[in-house]
Design a protein around this motif. Structure first.
Motif, PDB file in Angstrom:
ATOM      1  N   VAL A  38       0.806  -1.227   0.000  1.00  0.00           N
ATOM      2  CA  VAL A  38       0.000   0.000   0.000  1.00  0.00           C
ATOM      3  C   VAL A  38       0.838   1.276   0.000  1.00  0.00           C
ATOM      4  CG1 VAL A  38      -2.077  -1.017   1.006  1.00  0.00           C
ATOM      5  CG2 VAL A  38      -0.278  -0.187   2.525  1.00  0.00           C
ATOM      6  N   SER A  39       2.174   1.178   0.066  1.00  0.00           N
ATOM      7  CA  SER A  39       3.007   2.391   0.038  1.00  0.00           C
ATOM      8  C   SER A  39       4.424   2.050  -0.411  1.00  0.00           C
ATOM      9  CB  SER A  39       3.049   3.018   1.439  1.00  0.00           C
ATOM     10  OG  SER A  39       4.048   4.016   1.526  1.00  0.00           O
ATOM     11  N   PHE A  40       5.057   3.045  -1.092  1.00  0.00           N
ATOM     12  CA  PHE A  40       6.486   2.942  -1.432  1.00  0.00           C
ATOM     13  C   PHE A  40       7.355   3.604  -0.350  1.00  0.00           C
ATOM     14  CE2 PHE A  40       5.332   2.688  -6.118  1.00  0.00           C
ATOM     15  CZ  PHE A  40       5.846   1.424  -6.296  1.00  0.00           C
ATOM     16  N   MET A  44       5.141  -0.265   2.756  1.00  0.00           N
ATOM     17  CA  MET A  44       4.068  -0.739   3.653  1.00  0.00           C
ATOM     18  C   MET A  44       3.207  -1.774   2.958  1.00  0.00           C
ATOM     19  SD  MET A  44       2.630   2.689   5.428  1.00  0.00           S
ATOM     20  CE  MET A  44       3.424   3.381   6.849  1.00  0.00           C
ATOM     21  N   VAL A  45       2.702  -2.721   3.747  1.00  0.00           N
ATOM     22  CA  VAL A  45       1.709  -3.668   3.254  1.00  0.00           C
ATOM     23  C   VAL A  45       0.504  -3.638   4.190  1.00  0.00           C
ATOM     24  CG1 VAL A  45       3.382  -5.225   2.147  1.00  0.00           C
ATOM     25  CG2 VAL A  45       2.676  -5.639   4.509  1.00  0.00           C
ATOM     26  N   GLU A 117       1.564  -0.336  12.043  1.00  0.00           N
ATOM     27  CA  GLU A 117       1.587   1.106  11.781  1.00  0.00           C
ATOM     28  C   GLU A 117       0.213   1.729  12.011  1.00  0.00           C
ATOM     29  OE1 GLU A 117       4.516   2.475  10.808  1.00  0.00           O
ATOM     30  OE2 GLU A 117       3.748   4.520  10.579  1.00  0.00           O
ATOM     31  N   ASP A 118      -0.828   1.044  11.541  1.00  0.00           N
ATOM     32  CA  ASP A 118      -2.165   1.648  11.615  1.00  0.00           C
ATOM     33  C   ASP A 118      -3.209   0.561  11.365  1.00  0.00           C
ATOM     34  OD1 ASP A 118      -3.997   3.631  11.905  1.00  0.00           O
ATOM     35  OD2 ASP A 118      -3.325   4.837  10.209  1.00  0.00           O
ATOM     36  N   ARG A 126     -10.700  -6.149   9.963  1.00  0.00           N
ATOM     37  CA  ARG A 126      -9.845  -5.012  10.303  1.00  0.00           C
ATOM     38  C   ARG A 126      -8.717  -4.982   9.279  1.00  0.00           C
ATOM     39  NH1 ARG A 126     -11.669  -1.425  13.850  1.00  0.00           N
ATOM     40  NH2 ARG A 126      -9.573  -0.955  14.589  1.00  0.00           N
ATOM     41  N   VAL A 127      -8.484  -3.831   8.686  1.00  0.00           N
ATOM     42  CA  VAL A 127      -7.354  -3.673   7.763  1.00  0.00           C
ATOM     43  C   VAL A 127      -6.175  -3.154   8.584  1.00  0.00           C
ATOM     44  CG1 VAL A 127      -6.456  -2.489   5.740  1.00  0.00           C
ATOM     45  CG2 VAL A 127      -8.821  -3.291   5.763  1.00  0.00           C
ATOM     46  N   VAL A 128      -5.139  -3.973   8.673  1.00  0.00           N
ATOM     47  CA  VAL A 128      -3.954  -3.631   9.455  1.00  0.00           C
ATOM     48  C   VAL A 128      -2.829  -3.264   8.490  1.00  0.00           C
ATOM     49  CG1 VAL A 128      -2.192  -4.533  11.036  1.00  0.00           C
ATOM     50  CG2 VAL A 128      -4.602  -5.144  11.370  1.00  0.00           C
ATOM     51  N   VAL A 129      -2.268  -2.092   8.685  1.00  0.00           N
ATOM     52  CA  VAL A 129      -1.166  -1.625   7.839  1.00  0.00           C
ATOM     53  C   VAL A 129       0.139  -1.810   8.608  1.00  0.00           C
ATOM     54  CG1 VAL A 129      -0.168   0.370   6.652  1.00  0.00           C
ATOM     55  CG2 VAL A 129      -2.653   0.052   6.709  1.00  0.00           C
ATOM     56  N   GLY A 130       1.119  -2.416   7.933  1.00  0.00           N
ATOM     57  CA  GLY A 130       2.424  -2.647   8.556  1.00  0.00           C
ATOM     58  C   GLY A 130       3.541  -2.011   7.754  1.00  0.00           C
ATOM     59  N   ARG A 131       4.541  -1.510   8.462  1.00  0.00           N
ATOM     60  CA  ARG A 131       5.743  -0.980   7.801  1.00  0.00           C
ATOM     61  C   ARG A 131       6.709  -2.146   7.607  1.00  0.00           C
ATOM     62  NH1 ARG A 131       9.286   4.106   8.428  1.00  0.00           N
ATOM     63  NH2 ARG A 131       7.340   5.101   9.037  1.00  0.00           N
ATOM     64  N   VAL A 132       7.208  -2.333   6.402  1.00  0.00           N
ATOM     65  CA  VAL A 132       8.106  -3.462   6.122  1.00  0.00           C
ATOM     66  C   VAL A 132       9.520  -3.086   6.602  1.00  0.00           C
ATOM     67  CG1 VAL A 132       9.020  -5.012   4.369  1.00  0.00           C
ATOM     68  CG2 VAL A 132       6.692  -4.122   4.143  1.00  0.00           C
TER      69      VAL A 132
END
Ligand SMILES: Cc1cc2nc3c(=O)[nH]c(=O)nc-3n(C[C@H](O)[C@H](O)[C@H](O)COP(=O)(O)O)c2cc1C
Length: 168
Positions: A38-40, A44-45, A117-118, A126-132
């Protein structure tokens, strides 16, 4: 239940992954298809997880999770980690703890280690966002598994309504 709507949603292409989590008492892992970058900047995924899964509580406790990519011929692993955690799914399996203590599955073709992360609510998930924070390509030539090819192994078809206007 609508097989037609289930078939429609199978056209959204997903891979198949084993998500590793670890609370204070024990590590665990579960099969997931709803995973995406989800991010460069930063990398993030996001994963979508049913908050009723025991893995959700463990993920929140550990503040970290791993994403282990399955190969097309690892259907047995998709089935195994798709079981509820009443079974000790990691017992007797080849895995090692990451730097943050979450299980990394040794037979995966690629691995990502993420810190929480969020998160936000998405209906019943629940959508969980993680920093790789780290990652490894273990088998560069292996072909990833495609969720659509697993059939209805997760029993997802029964969760689709007959019609779009029948949703809550
Ligand atoms: C192919 C497949 C894909 C799945 N995808 C997801 C997913 O994206 N999110 C989710 O919350 N559960 C998903 N599941 C269901 C969980 O793996 C299953 O409910 C598991 O028992 C949860 O583990 P736990 O009880 O140890 O937390 C999937 C299962 C399979 C077999």
């Amino acid at each position: 239940m609508s097989l037609e709507i289930a078939e429609l949603f199978r056209r959204l292409t997903h891979g198949v992954y084993v998500i590793g989590v670890a609370g204070p008492e024990k590590p665990n892992a579960f099969t997931a298809a709803w995973v995406m970058q989800v991010s460069f900047k930063p990398l993030m995924v996001a994963i979508s997880i049913n908050p009723g899964h025991s893995s959700y509580r463990l993920l929140k406790e550990s503040g970290c999770f791993s994403v282990n990519v399955l190969a097309h011929d690892q259907f047995d692993l998709a089935l195994h980690y798709g079981q509820p955690s009443s079974v000790d799914k990691l017992a007797g399996r080849a895995w090692h703890p990451s730097e943050h203590g979450v299980p990394m599955i040794d037979s995966a073709i690629a691995q990502f280690e993420c810190t929480f992360e969020d998160e936000c609510t998405a209906g019943d998930h629940r959508v969980v966002v993680g920093r790789v924070v780290s990652g490894k390509l273990l088998r560069p030539d292996a072909v990833p598994m495609i969720y659509r090819d697993t059939g209805d192994v997760d029993g997802a078809a029964m969760f689709f309504p007959d019609r779009f206007d029948q949703q809550p």
